[in-house]
Design a protein around this motif. Structure first.
Motif, PDB file in Angstrom:
ATOM      1  N   ILE A   1      12.054  -0.266  -9.125  1.00 51.89           N
ATOM      2  CA  ILE A   1      12.207   0.317  -7.783  1.00 51.89           C
ATOM      3  C   ILE A   1      11.217  -0.283  -6.778  1.00 51.89           C
ATOM      4  N   PRO A   2       9.901  -0.278  -7.049  1.00 55.72           N
ATOM      5  CA  PRO A   2       8.992  -0.874  -6.053  1.00 55.72           C
ATOM      6  C   PRO A   2       9.179  -2.372  -5.892  1.00 55.72           C
ATOM      7  N   ALA A   3       9.605  -3.062  -6.969  1.00 56.47           N
ATOM      8  CA  ALA A   3       9.848  -4.506  -6.855  1.00 56.47           C
ATOM      9  C   ALA A   3      11.023  -4.782  -5.919  1.00 56.47           C
TER      10      ALA A   3
ATOM     11  N   VAL B   1       0.842  -1.203   0.000  1.00 58.36           N
ATOM     12  CA  VAL B   1       0.000   0.000   0.000  1.00 58.36           C
ATOM     13  C   VAL B   1       0.874   1.248   0.000  1.00 58.36           C
ATOM     14  N   VAL B   2       1.922   1.255   0.808  1.00 54.91           N
ATOM     15  CA  VAL B   2       2.828   2.411   0.861  1.00 54.91           C
ATOM     16  C   VAL B   2       3.532   2.594  -0.472  1.00 54.91           C
ATOM     17  N   LEU B   3       3.986   1.499  -1.073  1.00 51.19           N
ATOM     18  CA  LEU B   3       4.647   1.596  -2.374  1.00 51.19           C
ATOM     19  C   LEU B   3       3.702   2.162  -3.427  1.00 51.19           C
ATOM     20  N   PHE B   4       2.453   1.700  -3.417  1.00 52.70           N
ATOM     21  CA  PHE B   4       1.467   2.242  -4.354  1.00 52.70           C
ATOM     22  C   PHE B   4       1.305   3.748  -4.160  1.00 52.70           C
ATOM     23  N   ALA B   5       1.133   4.185  -2.906  1.00 53.17           N
ATOM     24  CA  ALA B   5       0.887   5.589  -2.613  1.00 53.17           C
ATOM     25  C   ALA B   5       2.078   6.469  -2.998  1.00 53.17           C
ATOM     26  N   VAL B   6       3.284   6.040  -2.629  1.00 52.38           N
ATOM     27  CA  VAL B   6       4.480   6.834  -2.918  1.00 52.38           C
ATOM     28  C   VAL B   6       4.721   6.915  -4.424  1.00 52.38           C
ATOM     29  N   MET B   7       4.608   5.787  -5.119  1.00 51.09           N
ATOM     30  CA  MET B   7       4.837   5.780  -6.562  1.00 51.09           C
ATOM     31  C   MET B   7       3.746   6.548  -7.298  1.00 51.09           C
ATOM     32  N   TYR B   8       2.509   6.495  -6.788  1.00 49.25           N
ATOM     33  CA  TYR B   8       1.414   7.287  -7.364  1.00 49.25           C
ATOM     34  C   TYR B   8       1.737   8.780  -7.261  1.00 49.25           C
ATOM     35  N   PHE B   9       2.229   9.193  -6.091  1.00 47.91           N
ATOM     36  CA  PHE B   9       2.586  10.599  -5.890  1.00 47.91           C
ATOM     37  C   PHE B   9       3.707  11.022  -6.840  1.00 47.91           C
ATOM     38  N   LEU B  10       4.754  10.210  -6.965  1.00 44.65           N
ATOM     39  CA  LEU B  10       5.860  10.547  -7.858  1.00 44.65           C
ATOM     40  C   LEU B  10       5.403  10.579  -9.315  1.00 44.65           C
ATOM     41  N   HIS B  11       4.593   9.594  -9.693  1.00 40.88           N
ATOM     42  CA  HIS B  11       4.022   9.498 -11.031  1.00 40.88           C
ATOM     43  C   HIS B  11       3.239  10.766 -11.371  1.00 40.88           C
ATOM     44  N   MET B  12       2.263  11.097 -10.521  1.00 39.65           N
ATOM     45  CA  MET B  12       1.388  12.229 -10.805  1.00 39.65           C
ATOM     46  C   MET B  12       2.131  13.550 -10.691  1.00 39.65           C
ATOM     47  N   GLY B  13       3.029  13.659  -9.712  1.00 44.89           N
ATOM     48  CA  GLY B  13       3.812  14.886  -9.584  1.00 44.89           C
ATOM     49  C   GLY B  13       4.707  15.120 -10.782  1.00 44.89           C
TER      50      GLY B  13
ATOM     51  N   LEU C   1       3.678  -5.242  -8.730  1.00 47.01           N
ATOM     52  CA  LEU C   1       2.275  -5.060  -9.096  1.00 47.01           C
ATOM     53  C   LEU C   1       1.701  -3.770  -8.516  1.00 47.01           C
ATOM     54  N   PHE C   2       1.844  -3.588  -7.199  1.00 42.70           N
ATOM     55  CA  PHE C   2       1.189  -2.457  -6.542  1.00 42.70           C
ATOM     56  C   PHE C   2       1.880  -1.126  -6.856  1.00 42.70           C
ATOM     57  N   GLY C   3       3.197  -1.088  -6.716  1.00 38.99           N
ATOM     58  CA  GLY C   3       3.915   0.153  -6.976  1.00 38.99           C
ATOM     59  C   GLY C   3       4.220   0.379  -8.439  1.00 38.99           C
ATOM     60  N   GLY C   4       4.055  -0.675  -9.261  1.00 36.97           N
ATOM     61  CA  GLY C   4       4.363  -0.581 -10.679  1.00 36.97           C
ATOM     62  C   GLY C   4       3.130  -0.574 -11.549  1.00 36.97           C
TER      63      GLY C   4
ATOM     64  N   LEU D   1      -4.077   2.869 -12.482  1.00 43.72           N
ATOM     65  CA  LEU D   1      -5.011   3.743 -11.769  1.00 43.72           C
ATOM     66  C   LEU D   1      -4.640   5.215 -11.914  1.00 43.72           C
ATOM     67  N   ALA D   2      -3.357   5.538 -11.839  1.00 41.28           N
ATOM     68  CA  ALA D   2      -2.948   6.942 -11.981  1.00 41.28           C
ATOM     69  C   ALA D   2      -3.255   7.460 -13.376  1.00 41.28           C
TER      70      ALA D   2
END
Length: 324
Positions: free
Chosen positions: A199-201, A67-79, A219-222, A228-229
């Motif tokens: 990185i998330p893997a 969940v943390v990997l998803f959230a952090v990577m989502y933030f970096l992706h969208m930012g 899967l989650f961070g990648g 979803l993003a």
């Protein structure tokens, strides 16, 4: 005098070429096939990863790390997309250092929305022909019936990427094409996508201590993060050009949709953005949900970014629909 950029278009009639709007060229043969296969991969591979991640959520075989990997990577992706590709590259709303520029563009490339030349030329074309013929992803060109609106929303969300045309580099982005430092990030695009998956893997594997944990991180961070993003990001061109409120006079159907804005760090404030495309903030009012604008304001105070552009009160009042 004909000011259109000329492109080589073998197999296309002169009459068909004349119907093209300036800066847009058709793709035929291998070029069209490569574009469509690439677009399908961008749509379908992350979707498959999302389904696998969803399966793990339903089965309860995921961890807090995922969940943390998803959230952090989502933030970096969208930012990276909203601050880097969009507000920095496409609209030049601020300046920054080479280091922070690189960080933004690498994060934006991890989003798998296309290399910078594709992204910037497509976006500038969207502003040039917003909700008119030539707009690559307008939902408002199919009629006024409910069926036409649904068709427009669907086309503007994803199928537009399959269109057999290309936005001209020399026409829409000669500044980036001439900048070898920026063009490096275009040429190395695939590397950054892979990095955004690795990185998330790696982190997931190190924290979880197993290959299964590494795969969950992948899967989650990648893939699920990309799916979803990007679904949220593509709502900017579809939903936010049909559903929402209008605060300012524009020549298009752009609207402020707060749900999309929250999911995309401010990008859903499309009416504000189309009224003032050169503004580093999409939230004209301080309380409008524009996380990217708030972050850039803070970074400006710290000296990380500078020359932040924002309309003055006279310009804002001139375009405002609320004269009270």
């Amino acid at each position: 005098m004909d000011t259109r950029v000329k492109y080589s278009t073998p197999g296309l009639s002169a009459e068909a070429r004349d119907k093209l709007r300036p800066g847009i060229a058709p793709l035929t043969g291998v070029g069209a096939t490569v574009k469509q296969l690439t677009a399908l991969a961008v749509m379908l591979v992350p979707f498959a990863g999302f389904l696998l991640a969803l399966q793990r959520v339903i089965a309860g075989t995921f961890s807090t790390t995922d969940v943390v990997l998803f959230a952090v990577m989502y933030f970096l992706h969208m930012g990276g997309i909203t601050m880097g590709f969009h507000r920095y590259l496409a609209h030049k709303t601020f300046n920054t250092s080479r280091f922070f520029e690189g960080l933004l563009l690498i994060c934006g490339s991890m989003a798998a929305q296309g290399p910078i030349m594709f992204w910037v030329t497509t976006h500038r074309r969207h502003h040039t022909y917003s909700d008119q013929p030539g707009d690559p992803h307008s939902p408002n060109l199919y009629g006024k019936s409910l069926g036409a609106k649904i068709k427009g929303l669907w086309y503007a969300h994803m199928p537009w990427m399959l269109a057999k045309d290309i936005s001209g580099w020399n026409f829409f982005a000669p500044d980036i094409l001439a900048n070898r430092k920026l063009f490096f990030y275009h040429r190395s695009y695939a590397l950054w996508i892979v990095l955004g998956l690795v990185i998330p893997a790696v982190i997931g594997g190190l924290v979880g201590g197993s290959l299964s944990a590494a795969f969950n991180g992948f899967l989650f961070g990648g893939l699920a993060r990309i799916f979803l993003a990007n679904q949220a990001a593509w709502c900017v061109g579809s939903v936010s050009h049909m559903i929402g409120s209008k605060a300012f006079k524009t020549d298009d159907k752009s609207a402020n949709n707060w749900t999309v804005a929250i999911l995309t760090m401010g990008e859903g404030l499309q009416n504000n953005h189309h009224a003032f495309p050169g503004s580093y903030r999409h939230g004209i009012k301080w309380w409008e949900p524009d996380l990217s604008g708030w972050i850039l304001t803070a970074l400006g105070a710290l000296g990380v970014v500078w020359d932040l552009r924002f309309p003055d009160e006279k310009t804002i009042r001139k375009l405002s629909l609320d004269r009270s």
